[in-house]
Design a protein around this motif. Structure first.
Motif, mmCIF file in Angstrom:
data_model
loop_
_atom_site.group_PDB
_atom_site.id
_atom_site.type_symbol
_atom_site.label_atom_id
_atom_site.label_comp_id
_atom_site.label_asym_id
_atom_site.label_seq_id
_atom_site.Cartn_x
_atom_site.Cartn_y
_atom_site.Cartn_z
ATOM 1 N N ILE A 22 0.853 -1.258 0.025
ATOM 2 C CA ILE A 22 -0.012 0.078 0.039
ATOM 3 C C ILE A 22 0.848 1.256 -0.073
ATOM 4 C CG2 ILE A 22 -1.587 1.670 1.281
ATOM 5 C CD1 ILE A 22 -2.753 -1.187 2.308
ATOM 6 N N VAL A 23 1.696 1.248 0.989
ATOM 7 C CA VAL A 23 2.705 2.406 0.944
ATOM 8 C C VAL A 23 3.600 2.704 -0.120
ATOM 9 C CG1 VAL A 23 4.561 3.536 2.426
ATOM 10 C CG2 VAL A 23 2.843 2.530 3.548
ATOM 11 N N SER A 24 4.408 1.621 -0.610
ATOM 12 C CA SER A 24 5.086 1.798 -1.757
ATOM 13 C C SER A 24 4.575 2.128 -2.991
ATOM 14 C CB SER A 24 6.079 0.551 -1.830
ATOM 15 O OG SER A 24 5.266 -0.519 -2.100
ATOM 16 N N SER A 25 3.380 1.414 -3.374
ATOM 17 C CA SER A 25 2.739 1.848 -4.512
ATOM 18 C C SER A 25 1.999 2.979 -4.682
ATOM 19 C CB SER A 25 1.614 0.531 -4.932
ATOM 20 O OG SER A 25 0.809 0.540 -3.781
ATOM 21 N N THR A 26 1.596 3.230 -3.589
ATOM 22 C CA THR A 26 0.860 4.788 -3.490
ATOM 23 C C THR A 26 1.921 5.729 -3.595
ATOM 24 O OG1 THR A 26 -0.766 4.064 -1.765
ATOM 25 C CG2 THR A 26 -0.448 6.390 -2.100
ATOM 26 N N GLY A 27 3.123 5.818 -3.026
ATOM 27 C CA GLY A 27 4.253 6.678 -3.198
ATOM 28 C C GLY A 27 4.795 6.654 -4.611
ATOM 29 N N LEU A 28 4.801 5.579 -5.198
ATOM 30 C CA LEU A 28 5.391 5.140 -6.547
ATOM 31 C C LEU A 28 4.520 5.821 -7.708
ATOM 32 C CD1 LEU A 28 7.754 4.556 -8.015
ATOM 33 C CD2 LEU A 28 7.056 2.276 -8.159
ATOM 34 N N PHE A 29 2.993 5.434 -7.436
ATOM 35 C CA PHE A 29 1.888 5.761 -8.722
ATOM 36 C C PHE A 29 1.013 6.721 -8.381
ATOM 37 C CE2 PHE A 29 3.326 1.213 -8.873
ATOM 38 C CZ PHE A 29 4.096 1.213 -10.046
ATOM 39 N N TYR A 30 0.813 6.982 -7.339
ATOM 40 C CA TYR A 30 -0.451 8.160 -6.984
ATOM 41 C C TYR A 30 0.075 9.605 -7.357
ATOM 42 C CZ TYR A 30 -3.362 11.312 -4.197
ATOM 43 O OH TYR A 30 -4.192 12.185 -3.773
ATOM 44 N N THR A 31 -0.914 10.121 -8.115
ATOM 45 C CA THR A 31 -0.524 11.532 -8.754
ATOM 46 C C THR A 31 -1.776 12.220 -8.553
ATOM 47 O OG1 THR A 31 -0.096 12.850 -10.538
ATOM 48 C CG2 THR A 31 -1.260 11.053 -10.975
ATOM 49 N N THR A 32 -1.392 13.613 -8.163
ATOM 50 C CA THR A 32 -2.721 14.589 -8.109
ATOM 51 C C THR A 32 -2.474 15.816 -9.186
ATOM 52 O OG1 THR A 32 -1.097 16.038 -6.635
ATOM 53 C CG2 THR A 32 -2.471 14.639 -5.482
ATOM 54 N N GLY A 33 -1.693 15.410 -10.058
ATOM 55 C CA GLY A 33 -1.521 16.411 -11.144
ATOM 56 C C GLY A 33 -0.796 17.762 -10.868
ATOM 57 N N GLY A 34 -0.395 17.869 -9.533
ATOM 58 C CA GLY A 34 -0.011 19.154 -9.246
ATOM 59 C C GLY A 34 1.568 19.423 -9.639
ATOM 60 N N LYS A 35 1.867 20.801 -9.616
ATOM 61 C CA LYS A 35 3.295 21.109 -9.893
ATOM 62 C C LYS A 35 4.006 21.504 -9.070
ATOM 63 C CE LYS A 35 1.459 22.225 -14.648
ATOM 64 N NZ LYS A 35 1.259 23.243 -15.631
ATOM 65 N N ASP A 52 3.594 17.462 -6.430
ATOM 66 C CA ASP A 52 2.624 16.201 -6.884
ATOM 67 C C ASP A 52 2.584 14.745 -6.034
ATOM 68 O OD1 ASP A 52 0.985 14.901 -8.710
ATOM 69 O OD2 ASP A 52 2.791 14.084 -9.703
ATOM 70 N N GLY A 53 1.489 14.165 -6.066
ATOM 71 C CA GLY A 53 1.454 12.810 -5.455
ATOM 72 C C GLY A 53 1.578 12.905 -4.229
ATOM 73 N N LEU A 54 1.665 11.682 -3.790
ATOM 74 C CA LEU A 54 1.854 11.455 -2.026
ATOM 75 C C LEU A 54 2.812 12.419 -1.290
ATOM 76 C CD1 LEU A 54 0.819 9.425 0.220
ATOM 77 C CD2 LEU A 54 2.880 8.139 -0.204
ATOM 78 N N TYR A 55 3.799 12.639 -2.018
ATOM 79 C CA TYR A 55 4.940 13.494 -1.579
ATOM 80 C C TYR A 55 5.190 15.053 -2.068
ATOM 81 C CZ TYR A 55 6.763 8.627 -0.943
ATOM 82 O OH TYR A 55 6.782 7.593 -0.402
ATOM 83 N N SER A 56 3.760 15.393 -2.363
ATOM 84 C CA SER A 56 3.473 16.492 -2.727
ATOM 85 C C SER A 56 3.953 18.040 -1.818
ATOM 86 C CB SER A 56 1.964 17.078 -3.194
ATOM 87 O OG SER A 56 1.340 17.015 -2.034
ATOM 88 N N HIS A 57 4.161 17.576 -0.633
ATOM 89 C CA HIS A 57 4.546 18.497 0.222
ATOM 90 C C HIS A 57 6.107 18.399 0.504
ATOM 91 C CE1 HIS A 57 0.716 20.192 0.388
ATOM 92 N NE2 HIS A 57 0.275 19.104 1.111
ATOM 93 N N ASP A 58 6.695 17.482 -0.001
ATOM 94 C CA ASP A 58 8.117 17.014 0.333
ATOM 95 C C ASP A 58 8.855 17.893 -0.613
ATOM 96 O OD1 ASP A 58 8.800 14.892 2.524
ATOM 97 O OD2 ASP A 58 7.127 14.394 1.234
ATOM 98 N N SER A 59 10.123 17.973 -0.302
ATOM 99 C CA SER A 59 11.206 18.977 -1.191
ATOM 100 C C SER A 59 11.238 18.263 -2.651
ATOM 101 C CB SER A 59 12.361 19.191 -0.593
ATOM 102 O OG SER A 59 13.141 17.709 -0.432
#
Length: 294
Positions: A22-35, A52-59
């Motif tokens: 769940i964690v790795s596939s979400t981090g790898l494939f989930y996208t929000t379309g953000g920039k 974008d994605g799960l890590y949209s608020h990470d650097s």
């Protein structure tokens, strides 16, 4: 081994696999379309955020590293844990149990890195669950092993001099890799160069505070031919092998994102971990080949 403990490890291992997928596939494939966008951190520095994605608020620098880690876990570590679990269920030997324990340790490291090092996101509760399950699975697995039988199972000599050198170098290298960054920040009176939006660097904590010292403890235990030394050796070798796979993939994901890794960094940090992983593979094969099936 007590049946109750074995059953607990199996249940925890299955939970690790489910949560990790769940964690790795979400981090790898989930996208929000953000920039990507710019953000001024607590030190007044402008930091580019991934957006974008799960890590949209990470650097923008760290998010590709996290995605490279997720790729490694999903396609390398999860299958390895599934294989280790099946082998232990079928054979119920010390060798199989040690392999399962060592692979579980990889997920403990991974989940700790996420739980303490990633900007808060929608999987925070899943991170906590994965860390808890992995940690207690590792503790239970180690506690379920008969350390005297582990030591007795090594019926022919290992290449101890090479292993001692490997452990000493690994313990020292983990400190040498990260300590200069900390020292230079203290001398300059500023935070870490790549602190970006974070409050600390979890990799420094885990490598210098746990893995490095564990390498020297393992060396000491092996000199005494203590069973725990062999268990710890298997854990450290498996971690090193996984990191040797993970770091090049992290570099690839950064390259895809347009982040260039300077050649000195490739040689001193990426290259050194890859070389260590090759030695880890060699010593791990030697360890399991020399171990009796019992």
């Amino acid at each position: 081994m007590k049946p109750g403990k074995v059953n607990t490890i199996y249940i925890l291992s299955v939970l690790i696999i489910i949560l990790s997928v769940i964690v790795s596939s979400t981090g790898l494939f989930y996208t929000t379309g953000g920039k990507a966008y710019d953000f001024v951190n607590q030190y007044g520095d402008t930091v580019k955020i991934y957006g974008d994605g799960l890590y949209s608020h990470d650097s923008y620098f760290k998010a590709p590293i996290l995605r490279g880690t997720d790729f490694t876990m999903l396609f390398f570590a999860v299958p390895a844990l599934a294989i280790a679990l099946i082998l232990d269920i079928r054979k119920k030997s010390i060798k199989a149990k040690m392999f399962l324990t060592s692979v579980i340790s990889v997920f403990t490291y991974y989940s700790a890195s996420l739980s303490f090092g990633v900007t808060y996101n929608l999987l925070h509760l899943v991170y906590i669950a994965l860390f808890s399950v992995s940690l207690f699975a590792l503790i239970t697995a180690i506690a379920s092993m008969d350390l005297k039988k582990v030591a007795d199972s090594i019926d022919t000599p290992l290449p101890y001099k090479g292993i001692y050198t490997f452990l000493a170098f690994t313990g020292a290298a983990l400190t040498a890799a990260w300590l200069p960054d900390i020292i230079s920040s203290l001398v300059s009176g500023r935070s870490l160069g790549l602190i970006e939006i974070y409050t600390t660097e979890i990799t420094y904590v885990l490598d210098m505070g746990i893995i490095g010292p564990a390498a020297f403890i393992c060396l000491f235990k092996l000199v005494k031919r203590n069973g725990f030394g062999y268990v710890l050796l298997s854990i450290l070798l498996t971690l090193c092998i996984t990191i040797g796979v993970m770091i090049p993939l992290q570099t690839v994901f950064q390259s895809i994102a347009g982040i260039e890794t300077p050649m000195p960094v490739l040689i001193t940090k990426v290259g050194s971990f890859v070389v260590l992983s090759f030695f880890a593979v060699y010593f791990n094969i030697k360890l399991y080949v020399k171990m009796k099936v019992n």
